[in-house]
Structure formats: C-alpha cells, structure tokens
Design a protein around this motif. Structure first.
Motif, PDB file in Angstrom:
ATOM      1  N   ASP A  95      -4.574  56.404  18.445  1.00  0.00           N
ATOM      2  CA  ASP A  95      -4.503  57.301  19.599  1.00  0.00           C
ATOM      3  C   ASP A  95      -5.463  56.831  20.682  1.00  0.00           C
ATOM      4  O   ASP A  95      -6.682  56.894  20.524  1.00  0.00           O
ATOM      5  CB  ASP A  95      -4.824  58.737  19.184  1.00  0.00           C
ATOM      6  N   THR A  96      -4.917  56.375  21.776  1.00  0.00           N
ATOM      7  CA  THR A  96      -5.720  55.814  22.865  1.00  0.00           C
ATOM      8  C   THR A  96      -6.469  56.882  23.657  1.00  0.00           C
ATOM      9  O   THR A  96      -7.371  56.558  24.419  1.00  0.00           O
ATOM     10  CB  THR A  96      -4.839  55.002  23.831  1.00  0.00           C
ATOM     11  N   ARG A  97      -6.109  58.137  23.467  1.00  0.00           N
ATOM     12  CA  ARG A  97      -6.774  59.211  24.209  1.00  0.00           C
ATOM     13  C   ARG A  97      -8.111  59.594  23.588  1.00  0.00           C
ATOM     14  O   ARG A  97      -8.897  60.299  24.204  1.00  0.00           O
ATOM     15  CB  ARG A  97      -5.866  60.437  24.279  1.00  0.00           C
TER      16      ARG A  97
END
Length: 137
Positions: A95-97
């Motif tokens: 998850d890049t967030r």
C-alpha cells in the motif's frame, strides 16, 4: 508451459522488488550497496532474467525492511498458506499510501489478532535451506 509460469513468477517478483525499492526511495545502486548484492544482478532480478537464491532474497528483504517470506512466496519458494496471512501482510506492504511506520504498526496489530499462525522460523529455515540446495544442484 512450465517455463512460462516460472517466467511469470520471476517477472512478478521483479516488479514487486522494483516497487518496494521505489517505495523505500532507494536507487538500484543504493540497494546493491545495502544488500551486498551486485548492481547488475539486482537489475537482472528486477527484469525477471535471473532467479535469485533464498539467501539473496533474504539479503534484499533485510535491506528493504520487508518480510523475507513475502519474497519467498513471490519467488515460488514458499506457498501461500490457507489462512491468507501472507496475502494480508503483502497487501499492507504494497500500500503506497502508508508510511513505513504505519505499515509496521498495522502488521503488529494484525499479527496480534491472528496469532503466530505464519510459518515458524525453523520451518522457514528448513524450506529456505531446501530451496538453496535445489538451486545449487
């Protein structure tokens, strides 16, 4: 047909490694230095040209501060367990967030709920040793 599956696995591993490296904001050269794996070899792994040993995957995982298990699964060394633990852990890691601190916190919370059902260290070590022996044969 088996070669296609191996190539797909290596391509997926390479894509995953590249994404993890980028999230860690590391260049290929920096990862090579920290992991003590040569720059050309890392490049070949990311492009899906070379199949790394379990030992090399462990070095890369430590350098990227990610689960070695997730790399072993993507490389086809370990199978995903039936509980889906690895899939959840991979999803959190991808998850890049999320920041690295958030990922670590989420993984700790998740593991506290599901318990230590993931592969035990001795079982993982045995699997990795067997994979290394197969590669050296």
């Amino acid at each position: 047909m088996a070669k296609l599956n191996v190539q797909d696995t290596m391509g997926n591993l390479g894509d995953y490694l590249r994404e993890q490296r980028r999230q860690a904001q590391m260049s290929l050269r920096q990862l090579a230095e920290v992991s003590e794996v040569s720059n050309p070899y890392l490049s070949q792994i990311e492009r899906g040209v070379r199949r790394p040993s379990a030992e090399v995957l462990g070095q890369i995982a430590r350098a990227l501060r990610i689960s070695a298990e997730s790399l072993y699964v993507r490389a086809g060394i370990l199978d995903i367990d039936e509980t889906g633990t690895r899939m959840v852990e991979d999803a959190i890691a991808l998850d890049t967030r999320l920041t690295e601190r958030q990922k670590t916190a989420l993984l700790d919370i998740y593991r506290s709920f599901v318990g230590p059902e993931h592969v035990a260290d001795d079982q993982l070590a045995t699997t990795v040793t067997e994979a290394n022996q197969e590669e050296n044969s």
